[in-house]
Design a protein around this motif. Structure first.
Motif, mmCIF file in Angstrom:
data_model
loop_
_atom_site.group_PDB
_atom_site.id
_atom_site.type_symbol
_atom_site.label_atom_id
_atom_site.label_comp_id
_atom_site.label_asym_id
_atom_site.label_seq_id
_atom_site.Cartn_x
_atom_site.Cartn_y
_atom_site.Cartn_z
ATOM 1 N N UNK A 2 6.043 -6.031 -8.176
ATOM 2 C CA UNK A 2 4.782 -5.296 -8.144
ATOM 3 C C UNK A 2 4.984 -3.818 -8.466
ATOM 4 N N UNK A 3 3.937 -3.214 -9.036
ATOM 5 C CA UNK A 3 3.928 -1.785 -9.366
ATOM 6 C C UNK A 3 5.119 -1.391 -10.237
ATOM 7 N N UNK A 4 5.307 -2.157 -11.303
ATOM 8 C CA UNK A 4 6.360 -1.839 -12.272
ATOM 9 C C UNK A 4 5.724 -1.581 -13.627
ATOM 10 N N UNK A 5 5.928 -0.373 -14.200
ATOM 11 C CA UNK A 5 6.662 0.772 -13.654
ATOM 12 C C UNK A 5 5.924 1.401 -12.473
ATOM 13 N N UNK A 6 6.648 2.167 -11.638
ATOM 14 C CA UNK A 6 6.038 2.754 -10.440
ATOM 15 C C UNK A 6 5.092 3.894 -10.800
ATOM 16 N N UNK A 7 3.803 3.608 -10.744
ATOM 17 C CA UNK A 7 2.790 4.574 -11.157
ATOM 18 C C UNK A 7 1.785 4.829 -10.042
ATOM 19 N N UNK A 24 0.830 -1.215 0.000
ATOM 20 C CA UNK A 24 0.000 0.000 0.000
ATOM 21 C C UNK A 24 0.859 1.258 0.000
ATOM 22 N N UNK A 25 1.884 1.297 0.844
ATOM 23 C CA UNK A 25 2.706 2.506 0.911
ATOM 24 C C UNK A 25 3.519 2.669 -0.369
ATOM 25 N N UNK A 26 3.877 1.565 -1.022
ATOM 26 C CA UNK A 26 4.607 1.664 -2.289
ATOM 27 C C UNK A 26 3.711 2.225 -3.394
ATOM 28 N N UNK A 27 2.437 1.904 -3.380
ATOM 29 C CA UNK A 27 1.506 2.491 -4.341
ATOM 30 C C UNK A 27 1.353 3.986 -4.073
ATOM 31 N N UNK A 28 1.173 4.344 -2.802
ATOM 32 C CA UNK A 28 0.967 5.746 -2.449
ATOM 33 C C UNK A 28 2.183 6.605 -2.778
ATOM 34 N N UNK A 29 3.382 6.048 -2.631
ATOM 35 C CA UNK A 29 4.611 6.803 -2.874
ATOM 36 C C UNK A 29 5.236 6.494 -4.237
ATOM 37 N N UNK A 30 4.549 5.685 -5.039
ATOM 38 C CA UNK A 30 4.992 5.338 -6.395
ATOM 39 C C UNK A 30 6.387 4.702 -6.390
ATOM 40 N N UNK A 31 6.480 3.570 -5.680
ATOM 41 C CA UNK A 31 7.722 2.810 -5.608
ATOM 42 C C UNK A 31 7.474 1.402 -6.130
ATOM 43 N N UNK A 32 8.407 0.883 -6.899
ATOM 44 C CA UNK A 32 8.334 -0.511 -7.319
ATOM 45 C C UNK A 32 8.700 -1.405 -6.141
ATOM 46 N N UNK A 33 7.999 -2.542 -6.026
ATOM 47 C CA UNK A 33 8.172 -3.443 -4.886
ATOM 48 C C UNK A 33 8.513 -4.846 -5.380
#
Length: 472
Positions: free
Chosen positions: A213-218, A189-198
């Protein structure tokens, strides 16, 4: 006698404090020695205006720089990157070792635990001499010995909704090396909010899995790679979650998954898929979405590795869809309760006090006629058990009342019908569940037969009765 005991206890305390001071002094000396080596190496570096790396860095990273997919640009991206590893255990140790060795610029470590003996068979950056050290301090000491060039940042605390933003926002890429569902959802959740790839991984017994997950960081609402909630919208039932401490783990298995996390991190950074530094030529140019794969590993399979192709972001996802209900305010305020969402993993207060007996009390009734039901798995029962105990694994009690009654052949016919039944397990959790099921199935003969559990299980038995009992 009391005076002698007090004096002995005082000496033990003084020895413990002296040993702790000695550990800290050794750690400081270790750090200064490698700083001296690092400073010495820098004095013989090449002209920094002519070459982007020092002579020592060319020699240290040369073998990976000649790999076509890395090159000098990839090495510069690594040097500019800031990577966060959450969890300094079986996954975090190998991941950190290879990422630090590759020459990442900044490496942050998050963990609130201390090193224990039971960690050492798989957590390879810790050692016997570091038992009782904070894991972040132990890990960083080992990493500095491996490569003194990166900047190491210790976050000696567990990740939480309150501190996650302040920690994660400092880094470009995050590795989830934790071992429980609540942390995995929070980190995603925090990686989505801060736009970080996990890069998330897990391992248990002989199996493991990894997913990027979340690649690219959007941001939420954009079309991109899935988050953890997209792949697992609902957490597994709390009573099915098994930790390494309960289910066991083969060291190399978790090591494989940690190494794979490092591989993915290096691939992502060197290819420019995260914008680690605008000063590095070409940073962030390769940000197109690629198919997301989940890598599955099974040590006992004839084909250890297989991958599963995943869909992109799920419509209606709580965290990353256009209808996202997640925000930094809701996360840090505590309105998103991760423990409640994932369920409680320890069945506390299932039984009333009169349905439980202390280990020390049970030791006094050992000579009387009774049944001791050990509900650990057979492999644990074979490691150590009390004489006269009967082993019926916890899994045998997962059916309904009829199944529990039908499976009650473990009750010896030679004992009186009112012989007490004491249920024991490793930590006193499964035994509570079984005790409740036995009573609900009517095996207490309407109260004529006492059925209760040994509070705290064999951990309490070791503490209260038999200190020679094996701790595993």
């Amino acid at each position: 006698m009391e005076s002698a005991n007090a004096s002995a206890e005082g000496l033990r305390k003084q020895i413990s404090e002296t040993e702790e001071s000695l550990r800290k002094l050794k750690a400081q000396l270790h750090q200064f020695e490698f700083q001296e080596k690092s400073d010495s190496a820098k004095t013989v570096s090449l002209d920094e205006h002519k070459w982007p790396l020092s002579a020592e860095e060319y020699k240290r990273y040369g073998r990976q720089m000649i790999v076509p997919s890395v090159g000098i640009q990839g090495q510069l991206r690594l040097k500019a990157a800031k990577v966060l590893i959450i969890g300094a255990g079986g996954l975090g140790c190998p991941a950190a070792a290879y990422i630090a060795g590759a020459g990442v610029g900044t490496l942050g470590i998050v963990d609130g635990d201390v090193v224990e003996t039971s960690n050492l068979h798989r957590q390879i950056l810790h050692g016997t001499e570091k038992i009782r050290w904070k894991k972040v301090d132990s890990m960083i000491a080992s990493l500095k010995s491996l490569n003194p060039n990166p900047a190491y940042v210790a976050h000696a605390e567990h990740i939480s909704p309150q501190n996650s933003e302040s920690i994660v926002k400092q880094y470009d890429l995050v590795l989830d090396c934790t071992d429980n569902p609540a942390s995995r959802y929070l980190i995603s959740d925090i990686c989505i909010l801060l736009q970080k790839t996990l890069i998330s991984a897990s391992a248990l017994r002989t199996d493991g899995q990894l997913i990027v997950l979340n690649l690219p960081p959007l941001p939420a609402g954009a079309e991109g790679g899935p988050c953890y909630r997209c792949v697992f919208p609902k957490p597994p039932p709390a009573d099915t979650v098994v930790s390494c401490g309960d289910g066991g783990i083969i060291g190399p298995v978790v090591g494989v998954m940690g190494v794979m996390q490092a591989v993915e991190a290096i691939k992502i950074i060197t290819s420019g898929k995260i914008d680690s530094s605008a000063e590095v030529a070409g940073s962030g140019e390769n940000t197109k979405q690629e198919p997301t794969l989940m890598l599955l590993f099974s040590a006992n399979s004839s084909q250890p590795f297989r991958s599963v192709k995943l869909r992109s972001r799920r419509a209606g996802c709580f965290a990353c869809s256009k209808d996202s209900q997640l925000s930094l305010e809701s996360l840090t305020s505590g309105s998103v309760d991760y423990v409640l969402f994932c369920g409680f993993t320890s069945p506390t207060k299932i039984l009333q006090p009169e349905e439980r007996i202390e280990a020390s009390q049970y030791s006094k009734v050992r000579s009387k006629q009774h049944i001791l039901l050990d509900v650990r798995d057979k492999v644990q029962f074979d490691i150590c058990h009390l004489d006269g105990s009967i082993n019926v694994p916890f899994s045998n009690f997962q059916g309904g009342k009829e199944d529990v009654v039908d499976g009650s052949s473990w009750i010896p016919d030679s004992l009186p019908n009112d012989a007490s039944v004491y249920v024991v397990c490793r930590l006193g959790n499964d035994s509570q569940v079984v005790t409740r099921k036995l009573k609900e199935a009517g095996l207490d003969a309407r109260g004529k037969r006492y059925i209760g559990d040994v509070k705290g299980g064999f951990k309490a038995w070791k503490e209260q009765v038999d200190q020679s009992w094996p701790e595993y």
